[in-house]
Design an enzyme around this catalytic site. Structure first.
Site: not given
Ligand code: ZN
Length: 681
Positions: A474, A477
């Site tokens: 995460e 991202h």
């Molecule tokens: Zn992802």
């Protein structure tokens, strides 16, 4: 502005949402104002009062739609992490009108004409590359949104979209109801082998129903451990059968998805044809990185061919083990998870519980920050902001004393918070028409076990290695969104990045969780403070690619079925036949004839993955190949880190993902690194 508006935090012009003050009663009045203003901006932007000029249009339209989106994202976020019945009602009450506005905006003929004029105008050549990309995306999206359709076709297109939304909802409702509708009861003796906490939860569930024994369901926290650990073969078969026939013709008729699936596929085919494409896969790929359905199908078949020998070895080994050690000479679908778990335990001899003692949340977080700071030349500092829960933290990312971006970190599971882990944007980087530079802000959300209080003392959260990997994923991202240098909001950070390339930066970061150099730094035993021992790490590493061949073929099978169903017109009449053909072509594990997994395949029938399931593997090729550049030069090589940052993270959606990749790697992506990392090459 009336007193009511002035005190509504969703209309507050502050740069960050007032998460501590937003209440359900603010939502509808705020949306009244924001939707009204956005509609007025649309009318103004499409009138002669505003020239067909990029900046002039942006100053009117983007400012209003971004203000609406900013507030609506805050409401959506709270709905996901701090749900209450009142907030959910406020969210659902307004969802349809927000969606309706955006659908209308996306197909507005007047607006499309104006963008066409900008695109064809003399000034277009002078636009920055990022802006040209944003303009090209906008033109493309108008076409996909139906802005070019006229008369009956336009009406039919809108009907199709509305009906598709409805049928997708129907599909997932059937899956949910079929899942919730199943229960079977077993005695504790029948649950031999299943972990004690799972048995305990099943007993409590039975008690709540006023029944003896244990209540078993198809919910993951029950179904999965039973399939993995229950020694009782008949019980496993019973649950497997129920799961594999969910919402199908082999279950209750009122929950059968057969007709829904047929209609969805037919409607998608019709939508594609209205928009001038021979099939839905062609339409789906327009905004994606992959060039054509044939290229995707070729890609998947190539993976299948290469993974097959490994998958056959995985299966042969499992069969031999099951016969020798478990007395199962005829391995069945309902034995797969059980036998695999036993084989893995026997071979690698460690438990997830043991590993977990070494990953305390604070140490992992500090280690993650250090990796990012070293590699991407930034510093991360905790700061203050209004939050929705006391455990939520807020951080600033800076470079050379200058603000790059900020993020909220919400790590712990709690009531009212959606499960899973995700990154979401609060706002994107943007050189605003009023001259101010808006810095990007992101949400990073996970669902790790919260700290527990033992003997009056709070113990820090312990993360499993899976949790650690999720956190790094995460964060990848997040970096894609936060480190961008692009100043056009439509293509800054993750905005405008092709769907099938989105997982590159996230899967890339996962690799750090398998590096000894990194694990030493991010681990410390909860009691002794010792770093992860090397022998334990070696066993984790050895287990990393356990059954990777079988896993790869499973992913390829789903991806290929999805692609064929959306490529072959008329497939709605022969869904099972397509599924069976793909299975014969790809799978090495024979599936029972009653298996109807497609009837609960929500990714493609109710989700964004229609003709897109291949994206997982597609992006993994990119991330593995990008990672191999670091393997070649050292994982903390400053020059490689800078190039990766500039070519991929900072460029965001400002150019096609393939160009960013080639700018970093100096060549086209190759599939070899992925296969090598998974032990398949
Ligand atoms: Zn992802």
């Amino acid at each position: 502005m009336g007193a009511c508006q002035a005190s509504n935090p969703l209309l507050d012009p502050a740069p960050l949402p007032a998460f501590d003050r937003i209440a359900p009663e603010h939502v509808t009045p705020a949306l009244d104002v924001l939707l009204h203003d956005a509609q007025a901006a649309l009318e103004r932007a499409t009138s002669d009062a505003v020239a067909a000029d990029y900046d002039a249009m942006s100053a009117v339209l983007d400012v209003a739609t971004e203000r609406l989106a900013f507030a609506w994202r805050a409401v959506g976020h709270l709905n996901a992490v701090a749900d209450t019945p009142e907030l959910r009602a406020a969210f659902t009450d307004n969802l349809a009108r927000v969606t309706e506005f955006h659908t209308r905006l996306g197909a507005d003929e007047r607006l499309y004409r104006k963008f066409k004029a900008i695109h064809a105008g003399a000034a277009a050549a002078g636009l920055s590359p990022a802006r040209r990309q944003a303009l090209a995306n906008a033109m493309r999206d108008f076409v996909l949104g139906g802005a070019e359709l006229q008369g009956a076709a336009r009406e039919r297109h809108a009907q199709i979209l509305a009906r598709l939304a409805d049928q997708s909802q129907q599909f997932s409702q059937h899956v949910l109801d079929a899942t919730d509708g199943f229960a079977c009861f077993a005695s504790e003796a029948e649950l031999a082998g299943v972990p004690a906490d799972v048995v305990e939860a099943a007993r409590a569930a039975a008690q709540a129903d006023g029944r003896e024994g244990c209540k078993l369901t198809l919910q993951m926290p029950c179904f999965q451990p039973v399939m993995q650990y229950a020694d009782d073969r008949a019980l496993r078969e019973r649950l497997y059968r129920a799961y594999a026939t969910l919402a199908s013709d082999l279950g209750p008729a009122e929950l059968d998805n057969s007709a829904v699936m047929r209609e969805i596929l037919a409607l998608r085919q019709e939508e594609a044809q209205l928009l001038g494409h021979a099939n839905y896969a062609l339409l789906s790929l327009v905004p994606k990185m992959a060039g054509s359905p044939a290229q995707v199908i070729g890609f998947l078949r190539d993976l299948a061919r290469r993974a097959r020998p490994q998958a056959e070895r995985d299966l042969a080994e499992l069969r031999a083990f099951a016969q020798r050690e478990l007395g199962l000479p005829d391995l069945q679908a309902w034995d797969m998870a059980y036998a695999s778990e036993r084989l893995q335990q026997q071979r690698y001899a460690f438990s997830a519980q043991e590993v977990r003692q070494y990953f305390t949340e604070g140490k992992v977080l500090a280690g993650l920050f250090r990796v990012v700071e070293t590699l991407f030349e930034v510093s991360i500092r905790e700061a203050r902001a209004a939050v929705w829960h006391p455990s939520v933290r807020f951080f600033r990312i800076e470079r050379g004393g200058e603000l790059v971006g900020c993020f909220y970190l919400d790590l712990h599971a709690r009531a009212g918070k959606r499960s899973g882990a995700w990154m979401d944007e609060v706002r994107g980087r943007w050189a605003r028409p009023d001259g101010a530079l808006q810095s990007p802000v992101a949400h990073l959300v996970c669902n790790f076990a919260p700290p527990v209080v033992v003997d009056g003392q709070q113990r820090e959260s312990l993360l499993t290695h899976d949790d650690v990997t999720t956190l790094f994923h995460e964060f990848g991202h997040g970096l894609h969104h936060l480190l961008t240098r692009v100043e056009d909001i439509g293509v800054a950070g993750i905005a405008g990045v092709e769907w099938d390339a989105c997982e590159l930066p996230s899967q890339f970061m996962e690799n750090f969780c398998w590096e000894w150099e990194v694990l030493q730094r991010i681990s410390a035993h909860a009691q002794s403070g010792e770093a992860l021992p090397r022998p334990l790490f070696d066993r984790m590493l050895a287990a990393r690619n356990f059954q990777s061949g079988l896993h790869m073929l499973r992913q390829v099978e789903y991806g290929l079925a999805d692609m064929r169903l959306h490529t072959e017109p008329g497939s709605e009449a022969s869904i099972q036949a397509v599924i069976d053909e793909v299975r014969r072509e790809v799978a090495v594990v024979p599936a029972p004839t009653f298996n109807r997994y497609q009837h609960a395949f929500s990714h493609i029938f109710d989700g964004g993955y229609a003709a897109g399931f291949y994206s997982y593997k597609w992006a993994e090729v990119l991330s593995a190949d990008a990672w191999s550049a670091f393997e070649e030069r050292g994982i903390f090589d400053p020059e490689t880190g800078r190039r990766y940052r500039e070519a991929i993270l900072e460029a965001g959606g400002s150019r096609p993902a393939i160009e960013s990749f080639k700018a970093f790697r100096g060549r086209e992506p190759r599939v070899d690194a992925l296969l090598q990392h998974q032990g398949i090459a």
